[in-house]
Design a protein around this motif. Structure first.
Motif, PDB file in Angstrom:
ATOM      1  N   GLY A 104       0.833  -1.210   0.000  1.00  0.00           N
ATOM      2  CA  GLY A 104       0.000   0.000   0.000  1.00  0.00           C
ATOM      3  C   GLY A 104       0.863   1.253   0.000  1.00  0.00           C
ATOM      4  O   GLY A 104       0.505   2.262  -0.629  1.00  0.00           O
ATOM      5  N   ILE A 105       1.986   1.197   0.690  1.00  0.00           N
ATOM      6  CA  ILE A 105       2.894   2.352   0.736  1.00  0.00           C
ATOM      7  C   ILE A 105       3.520   2.559  -0.644  1.00  0.00           C
ATOM      8  O   ILE A 105       3.530   3.677  -1.181  1.00  0.00           O
ATOM      9  N   THR A 106       4.015   1.484  -1.245  1.00  0.00           N
ATOM     10  CA  THR A 106       4.689   1.631  -2.551  1.00  0.00           C
ATOM     11  C   THR A 106       3.696   2.025  -3.642  1.00  0.00           C
ATOM     12  O   THR A 106       4.037   2.781  -4.550  1.00  0.00           O
ATOM     13  N   ASP A 107       2.470   1.532  -3.551  1.00  0.00           N
ATOM     14  CA  ASP A 107       1.450   1.923  -4.543  1.00  0.00           C
ATOM     15  C   ASP A 107       1.210   3.429  -4.479  1.00  0.00           C
ATOM     16  O   ASP A 107       1.114   4.103  -5.514  1.00  0.00           O
ATOM     17  N   ASP A 108       1.094   3.960  -3.266  1.00  0.00           N
ATOM     18  CA  ASP A 108       0.839   5.394  -3.107  1.00  0.00           C
ATOM     19  C   ASP A 108       2.033   6.227  -3.577  1.00  0.00           C
ATOM     20  O   ASP A 108       1.862   7.286  -4.183  1.00  0.00           O
ATOM     21  N   ILE A 109       3.251   5.734  -3.284  1.00  0.00           N
ATOM     22  CA  ILE A 109       4.458   6.462  -3.712  1.00  0.00           C
ATOM     23  C   ILE A 109       4.496   6.528  -5.247  1.00  0.00           C
ATOM     24  O   ILE A 109       4.719   7.581  -5.833  1.00  0.00           O
ATOM     25  N   ARG A 110       4.250   5.403  -5.856  1.00  0.00           N
ATOM     26  CA  ARG A 110       4.266   5.348  -7.331  1.00  0.00           C
ATOM     27  C   ARG A 110       3.220   6.284  -7.914  1.00  0.00           C
ATOM     28  O   ARG A 110       3.484   7.037  -8.866  1.00  0.00           O
ATOM     29  N   GLN A 111       2.044   6.270  -7.326  1.00  0.00           N
ATOM     30  CA  GLN A 111       0.961   7.121  -7.839  1.00  0.00           C
ATOM     31  C   GLN A 111       1.337   8.593  -7.751  1.00  0.00           C
ATOM     32  O   GLN A 111       1.164   9.349  -8.716  1.00  0.00           O
ATOM     33  N   GLU A 112       1.866   8.995  -6.615  1.00  0.00           N
ATOM     34  CA  GLU A 112       2.202  10.426  -6.450  1.00  0.00           C
ATOM     35  C   GLU A 112       3.337  10.849  -7.383  1.00  0.00           C
ATOM     36  O   GLU A 112       3.307  11.948  -7.926  1.00  0.00           O
ATOM     37  N   ILE A 113       4.321   9.995  -7.556  1.00  0.00           N
ATOM     38  CA  ILE A 113       5.445  10.348  -8.437  1.00  0.00           C
ATOM     39  C   ILE A 113       4.971  10.406  -9.886  1.00  0.00           C
ATOM     40  O   ILE A 113       5.319  11.324 -10.636  1.00  0.00           O
ATOM     41  N   LEU A 114       4.151   9.444 -10.273  1.00  0.00           N
ATOM     42  CA  LEU A 114       3.634   9.453 -11.645  1.00  0.00           C
ATOM     43  C   LEU A 114       2.801  10.703 -11.905  1.00  0.00           C
ATOM     44  O   LEU A 114       2.906  11.330 -12.958  1.00  0.00           O
ATOM     45  N   GLN A 115       1.977  11.061 -10.923  1.00  0.00           N
ATOM     46  CA  GLN A 115       1.132  12.244 -11.094  1.00  0.00           C
ATOM     47  C   GLN A 115       1.947  13.526 -11.150  1.00  0.00           C
ATOM     48  O   GLN A 115       1.507  14.513 -11.717  1.00  0.00           O
TER      49      GLN A 115
ATOM     50  N   GLY B 221       4.629  13.766 -12.794  1.00  0.00           N
ATOM     51  CA  GLY B 221       5.165  13.812 -14.160  1.00  0.00           C
ATOM     52  C   GLY B 221       6.678  13.832 -14.220  1.00  0.00           C
ATOM     53  O   GLY B 221       7.265  14.093 -15.270  1.00  0.00           O
ATOM     54  N   LYS B 222       7.363  13.542 -13.126  1.00  0.00           N
ATOM     55  CA  LYS B 222       8.827  13.642 -13.108  1.00  0.00           C
ATOM     56  C   LYS B 222       9.536  12.303 -13.304  1.00  0.00           C
ATOM     57  O   LYS B 222      10.765  12.273 -13.388  1.00  0.00           O
ATOM     58  N   ALA B 223       8.804  11.224 -13.301  1.00  0.00           N
ATOM     59  CA  ALA B 223       9.448   9.913 -13.492  1.00  0.00           C
ATOM     60  C   ALA B 223       8.425   8.918 -14.011  1.00  0.00           C
ATOM     61  O   ALA B 223       7.205   9.170 -13.981  1.00  0.00           O
ATOM     62  N   ARG B 224       8.916   7.806 -14.529  1.00  0.00           N
ATOM     63  CA  ARG B 224       8.056   6.726 -15.009  1.00  0.00           C
ATOM     64  C   ARG B 224       8.452   5.431 -14.284  1.00  0.00           C
ATOM     65  O   ARG B 224       9.541   5.368 -13.704  1.00  0.00           O
ATOM     66  N   PHE B 225       7.579   4.444 -14.358  1.00  0.00           N
ATOM     67  CA  PHE B 225       7.842   3.186 -13.624  1.00  0.00           C
ATOM     68  C   PHE B 225       7.708   1.975 -14.524  1.00  0.00           C
ATOM     69  O   PHE B 225       6.815   1.912 -15.370  1.00  0.00           O
ATOM     70  N   VAL B 226       8.578   1.027 -14.305  1.00  0.00           N
ATOM     71  CA  VAL B 226       8.436  -0.286 -14.921  1.00  0.00           C
ATOM     72  C   VAL B 226       7.430  -1.054 -14.069  1.00  0.00           C
ATOM     73  O   VAL B 226       7.506  -1.001 -12.841  1.00  0.00           O
ATOM     74  N   ASN B 227       6.486  -1.748 -14.733  1.00  0.00           N
ATOM     75  CA  ASN B 227       5.477  -2.485 -13.967  1.00  0.00           C
ATOM     76  C   ASN B 227       6.007  -3.881 -13.633  1.00  0.00           C
ATOM     77  O   ASN B 227       5.781  -4.846 -14.367  1.00  0.00           O
ATOM     78  N   LYS B 228       6.715  -3.968 -12.503  1.00  0.00           N
ATOM     79  CA  LYS B 228       7.339  -5.237 -12.106  1.00  0.00           C
ATOM     80  C   LYS B 228       6.285  -6.283 -11.718  1.00  0.00           C
ATOM     81  O   LYS B 228       6.430  -7.454 -12.032  1.00  0.00           O
ATOM     82  N   VAL B 229       5.228  -5.804 -11.059  1.00  0.00           N
ATOM     83  CA  VAL B 229       4.201  -6.729 -10.568  1.00  0.00           C
ATOM     84  C   VAL B 229       3.516  -7.463 -11.730  1.00  0.00           C
ATOM     85  O   VAL B 229       3.156  -8.634 -11.616  1.00  0.00           O
ATOM     86  N   GLN B 230       3.366  -6.765 -12.859  1.00  0.00           N
ATOM     87  CA  GLN B 230       2.621  -7.351 -13.977  1.00  0.00           C
ATOM     88  C   GLN B 230       3.521  -8.007 -15.026  1.00  0.00           C
ATOM     89  O   GLN B 230       3.074  -8.300 -16.129  1.00  0.00           O
ATOM     90  N   ARG B 231       4.788  -8.231 -14.666  1.00  0.00           N
ATOM     91  CA  ARG B 231       5.730  -8.776 -15.661  1.00  0.00           C
ATOM     92  C   ARG B 231       5.266 -10.105 -16.244  1.00  0.00           C
ATOM     93  O   ARG B 231       5.327 -10.310 -17.458  1.00  0.00           O
TER      94      ARG B 231
END
Lengths: 207, 425
Positions: free
Chosen positions: A93-104, A106-116
């Motif tokens: 839950g913590i990492t999901d929220d961190i990813r969401q805020e960073i993506l919103q 617009g300063k970084a992008r993420f590789v979707n490791k969970v859905q590999r």
């Protein structure tokens, strides 16, 4: 005389008990704002998650290396937050929220490791003969991550020593440390932590 | 003084009836618990689980026993997630029970301890976390196991006298740190264990391995002296993999009622633990093909349960004395001699010692660590005179150390085992 008083007392006692039960047993619900800080005890809760995520994302976005990468959006991969507390906390839950805020931001992008695995499965399906060559995805075009984001959630609990008292106090400390590692060099390029300290008291005697 | 009138008589009789009924009901409500325990010990695990199909099958005062008994039953049925769910409910309930219920305490002061919620002996509270650690490890969730290890440490800190003899749980805590690569925490726990045990041999090997990694050269030299000659030669050979077996043997002791009667109607009641299992031969591991010798750490569950009851002794005596005084005061305040006699008889009869306890616990809990070498490993185990052959475990060189877990009870009926889990380090 005593008999009348006794009967009245029983009746009043019974009436009071019924009234008490009616009030106590009535179910109530109310909506709360997710931004409102509410704590029932000293333990970790959703208000803490929001507070620690907000602090750390702000630090990550406003300090190097991300703050100096204005022209491109570096690709990050999240390797999870290790739970080193004495509570069963779902740190996803913590990492999901961190990813969401960073993506919103617009300063970084993420590789979707969970859905590999699912991405691989979909890729295999598209190349299995059912999908037209024009619309199927191109293989070997995935983006490699430049940075790895990982962290540790720790806690220290301290109970008030045994002594004669009516309430028991507990002191709870949480700290979340995040770090951003350059995958090419192995260097930690950014790290920060946020802390929560809370004291709660619980009565020794209840009904 | 209470006036004697027909209404007062009726009121008193009704109160007595309610008390009597509550005591009778409290006795009947444990029927399903007894049935489940009986099925469990006769090897009918599914029937044991079925006997406790829902929490409502058991009196609200015995909810903790429901969670604990069914948690163990599901553990040995191989339903580790089910066991976790129940035992986590037990830990939540134990936390709620930290607040003393004034209502229950008052009621029990004039009746018996059976009217209060069962809170578990101190060692039982620790063993809830022990089973949770085993469950999480069996599922390969070492992080979850470490959370339970930390909660178990809190219980050790709260009840040091009662729990210090539980070497098995301490070894499991140390292993949980080790499995999560928290080697400093693991070293601390193994070292505490070495200080507590008369012979530090079963943990000397772990202390030397972890001490080497931490650079504690002086301490490594100290613990090396406890290792036998063959173990010293094994240096560098271990590390391909490790099989960790949790062995439960026998039945834990039961609480037996005792009474001291002082004329005319004073009755002190109390309970003590009485062993159900005689001498149990420790489990042994068959010869290992070149990987070295195994280590074993055992807890005598009966000893820690008895130590827990002993630690509560002063508390029990105070409560029992207060109950005797309260009951005498009630009987003294009744003017009617016949009624007073009836009340005395009733209060005397309901003075029943609380013999509730977690009955599906074993007499001993052992953790056996078997080193595995690259290739196929066939491990033979002798538990309670029965030879148990575990399925071959293949270790691929270079894949890093892996822990393989098994949980066995008495070596009978439950084999082949439903659970063989592994986790990486």
């Amino acid at each position: 005389m005593f008999l009348n008083f006794f009967k009245k007392s029983i009746f009043l006692g019974f009436a009071a008990m019924v009234l008490f039960m009616m009030i106590g047993c009535s179910a109530t619900t109310r909506d709360l704002s997710p931004d409102e800080a509410i704590h029932y005890d000293e333990g970790y809760d959703f208000s803490d998650k929001k507070a620690i995520v907000s602090d750390l994302v702000e630090s990550l976005l406003n300090k190097p290396p991300l703050v100096s990468r204005l022209d491109d959006r570096p690709v990050l991969i999240i390797y999870g937050v290790a739970n080193r507390t004495s509570e069963h906390i779902e740190t996803d839950g913590i990492t999901d929220d961190i990813r969401q805020e960073i993506l919103q931001s617009g300063k970084a992008r993420f590789v979707n490791k969970v859905q590999r695995d699912n991405i691989q499965s979909e890729s295999d399906y598209q190349y299995g003969g059912n999908v037209s060559a024009e619309t199927r995805l191109q293989r070997a075009r995935q983006v490699g991550a430049e940075y790895m984001l990982s962290g540790t959630l720790r806690s220290i609990k301290k109970k008030q020593p045994k002594q004669f008292r009516l309430t028991k106090r507990t002191l709870q400390y949480y700290s979340l440390t995040l770090e951003l590692t350059d995958l090419q060099t192995g260097l930690i390029e950014w790290t920060d932590s946020t802390e929560i300290v809370r004291e709660s008291s619980q009565p020794f005697i209840g009904w | 003084m209470i006036e004697s009138s027909p209404v007062v008589h009726k009121f008193k009789s009704a109160c007595l009836l309610v008390c009597l009924l509550s005591v009778v009901i409290s006795g009947c409500a444990s029927g399903k618990l007894d049935q489940a325990r009986k099925n469990f010990y006769s090897g009918q695990i599914d029937q044991a689980s079925g006997a406790l199909s829902s929490a409502e099958d058991v009196s609200s005062r015995d909810q903790l026993l429901y969670f604990m008994e069914k948690g163990v039953i599901l553990h040995h049925a191989g339903d580790y997630q089910g066991s976790i769910d129940l035992l986590l409910n037990a830990t939540a309930l134990m936390k709620d029970q930290e607040v003393i219920s004034a209502g229950q305490q008052t009621a029990s002061l004039v009746t018996s301890e059976w009217l209060t919620d069962y809170k578990g002996e101190y060692a039982e509270r620790l063993l809830v976390h022990t089973y949770l650690m085993m469950d999480f490890l069996m599922l390969g969730d070492t992080e979850g196991a470490l959370v339970e290890a930390k909660q178990a440490l809190e219980v050790y800190d709260t009840y040091p006298e009662a729990c210090s003899g539980d070497y098995f749980t301490r070894a499991l805590i140390a292993h949980c740190y080790e499995a999560e690569n928290e080697i400093n925490g693991a070293y601390i726990e193994y070292k505490k264990l070495a200080e507590l045990m008369l012979d530090p041999l079963p943990v000397a090997r772990q202390l030397c391995n972890l001490g080497n990694r931490l650079g504690f050269n002086d301490e490594v030299e100290h613990f090396r002296q406890f290792l036998p000659e063959p173990a010293l030669k094994e240096k560098g050979k271990r590390g391909a993999g490790e099989l960790i077996i949790f062995v439960s043997q026998g039945k834990s002791p039961l609480k037996i009622p005792h009474n001291i009667v002082l004329p005319p109607s004073i009755r002190f009641s109390f309970s003590t633990y009485e062993d159900r299992s005689g001498y149990l031969t420790p489990p042994t591991v068959g010869p290992l093909a070149g990987a070295g010798s195994s280590d074993m750490i055992t807890t005598d569950v009966g000893e820690i349960l008895k130590a827990s009851l002993k630690e509560r002794l002063a508390q029990i005596i105070i409560k029992e004395t207060a109950r005797v005084v309260a009951k005498e005061a009630i009987a003294h305040n009744i003017n009617d001699d016949n009624l007073a006699l009836l009340v005395r008889i009733f209060l005397f009869l309901i003075e029943v010692p609380d013999t509730r306890c977690w009955e599906t616990l074993p007499a001993t809990l052992s953790i056996i660590r078997v080193p595995l070498s690259p290739g196929s490993n066939q491990v033979h185990l002798n538990v309670m005179g029965r030879n148990v052959v575990l399925p071959p475990i293949d270790i691929t060189p270079g894949n890093g150390p892996f822990y393989h877990y098994y949980s066995i009870r008495d070596g009978n009926g439950l084999y082949p085992l439903p659970g063989n889990s592994q986790s990486g380090n």
